[in-house]
Design a protein around this motif. Structure first.
Motif, PDB file in Angstrom:
ATOM      1  N   UNK A 224     -71.771  37.701  64.853  1.00  0.00           N
ATOM      2  CA  UNK A 224     -70.188  38.804  64.060  1.00  0.00           C
ATOM      3  C   UNK A 224     -70.248  39.784  65.468  1.00  0.00           C
ATOM      4  N   UNK A 225     -71.404  40.960  65.137  1.00  0.00           N
ATOM      5  CA  UNK A 225     -71.186  41.921  65.477  1.00  0.00           C
ATOM      6  C   UNK A 225     -71.151  41.721  67.164  1.00  0.00           C
ATOM      7  N   UNK A 226     -71.280  40.508  67.998  1.00  0.00           N
ATOM      8  CA  UNK A 226     -71.897  41.037  69.162  1.00  0.00           C
ATOM      9  C   UNK A 226     -69.632  40.426  69.535  1.00  0.00           C
ATOM     10  N   UNK A 227     -69.080  40.053  68.537  1.00  0.00           N
ATOM     11  CA  UNK A 227     -67.909  39.089  68.812  1.00  0.00           C
ATOM     12  C   UNK A 227     -67.080  40.688  68.146  1.00  0.00           C
ATOM     13  N   UNK A 228     -67.120  41.377  67.948  1.00  0.00           N
ATOM     14  CA  UNK A 228     -66.259  41.877  67.067  1.00  0.00           C
ATOM     15  C   UNK A 228     -66.223  43.118  68.146  1.00  0.00           C
ATOM     16  N   UNK A 229     -67.816  43.722  68.381  1.00  0.00           N
ATOM     17  CA  UNK A 229     -67.945  44.868  69.600  1.00  0.00           C
ATOM     18  C   UNK A 229     -66.910  43.980  70.956  1.00  0.00           C
TER      19      UNK A 229
END
Length: 368
Positions: A224-229
């Motif tokens: 979630x963190x990487x995809x959101x960024x």
């Protein structure tokens, strides 16, 4: 000696002795209930310490899962594998603080101002639509929003502020992860011999469930963190108008992914608020990003890691989170889901033991 025995017989029974069997039974039952109530009061009194110990167990399960995973490719001693896992986690935190720390601090300082601006624009829009909203109402709503945002942005700071708690969780967790069998044997030693095998089986199932649960959380947080960024950065690359604070929003989304239900809602609200600060088009794009993140996590990541082995009802998880959050704050909120999973495993094992005991009794009573 004979004279002393005669004196004792002449004195009669001690006033502390109970000769009536009925009274002796009631006194024993009262003593049992007194001990139970005392243990409950003691548990409430030391509940914070017990929660810290449980947090250490959760941390130890995360390290244990990493060490077991390394053991499939590195046939080295367990302490070395634990050291590699700890070194990798520490290295990531150092890299994050060195390369993104200053940027995240600046973005966190800008977030309350953006929320206040969005509340003012919402007030003006509502007035334009004919809603009668007083300025005091606006200040109240803005104050509540600021409190909520402050709670989220201070979540990591609150953990760092409780440095003693964090250090204790880390130290106890590392000790348990290095040699977990030692502590299992210590607890089993205090149990009756007939219950030790059941304890070992229960502990094994709890460890398996906890490792699966924590592995799912970590993978979900990272995805979630990487995809959101990348999705937030993509908008700036395509349109030339960058979305504010993408790194902070990505980190908050990843951290809050550890908390089911509540974390997704909070991170989504923050993302959309920041998006609409750059215009309607940017706000709609952040809504799309939010739903993409949640769908990928819910329909791709979760089935791949077989998180359904825990099988916790969402409403039950949410209720546990509310209770633990009220009682113990942010730490209780983070540990609510793992604690509920362990309670479920313990109840399932107890049900299996009762079924086994009933089968044994019925088998003994069977004449055949």
């Amino acid at each position: 000696m004979a004279q002393r025995d005669n004196d004792d017989r002449e004195m009669g029974a001690s006033p502390a002795s109970i000769t009536s069997p009925e009274l002796r039974f009631e006194a024993a039952r009262a003593l049992v209930w007194t001990i139970i109530v005392g243990l409950v009061i003691l548990a409430i009194y030391i509940s914070q310490s017990l929660l810290v110990i449980f947090g250490a167990m959760v941390f130890a399960s995360m390290i244990d899962g990493g060490a077991r995973l390394l053991g499939r490719w590195l046939p080295i001693a367990r302490p070395w594998r634990v050291t590699i896992v700890l070194a990798g986690g520490t290295g990531f935190l150092v890299w994050l603080s060195m390369y993104a720390g200053s940027q995240i601090s600046r973005e966190a300082a800008e977030l309350p101002e953006i929320v206040e601006q969005q509340a003012r624009e919402l007030f003006l829009w509502a007035r334009g639509q004919g809603f009668e909203i007083a300025l005091d109402d606006l200040k109240g709503m803005a104050g509540q929003a600021m409190d909520g945002v402050g709670t989220v942005t201070r979540a990591l700071g609150g953990l760092l502020g409780g440095l003693t708690t964090v250090v204790l969780i880390l130290i106890i967790g590392v000790y348990v992860a290095i040699e977990p069998r030692l502590y299992e044997r210590g607890v089993a030693w205090m149990l009756p011999r007939t219950r030790r095998e059941d304890f070992y089986l229960t502990a094994e199932r709890m460890g398996y469930t906890m490792r699966r649960l924590m592995f799912g959380r970590i993978v979900g947080m990272v995805v979630e963190g990487i995809f959101t960024y990348f999705m937030l950065m993509l908008y700036g690359v395509v349109t030339g108008d960058a979305i504010p604070m993408p790194a902070l929003l990505a980190i908050l989304t990843g951290l809050l992914a550890f908390i089911p239900n509540i974390g997704a809602v909070v991170s989504g609200v923050l993302m959309v608020l920041v998006g609409f600060s750059g215009g309607t088009e940017m706000g709609i794009y952040t809504i799309v990003v939010y739903f993409l993140v949640q769908n990928i996590d819910g329909y791709i990541v979760i089935p791949m890691i077989a998180k359904k082995t825990v099988d916790l009802a969402p409403a039950l998880v949410l209720g546990m989170q509310l209770i633990m959050g009220i009682l113990f704050g942010i730490l209780g909120l983070f540990l609510a889901d793992p604690l509920l999973a362990m309670i479920k495993v313990a109840l399932e094992r107890r049900s299996e033991q009762n079924a086994r005991d009933e089968a044994a009794v019925s088998g003994e009573s069977d004449p055949a």
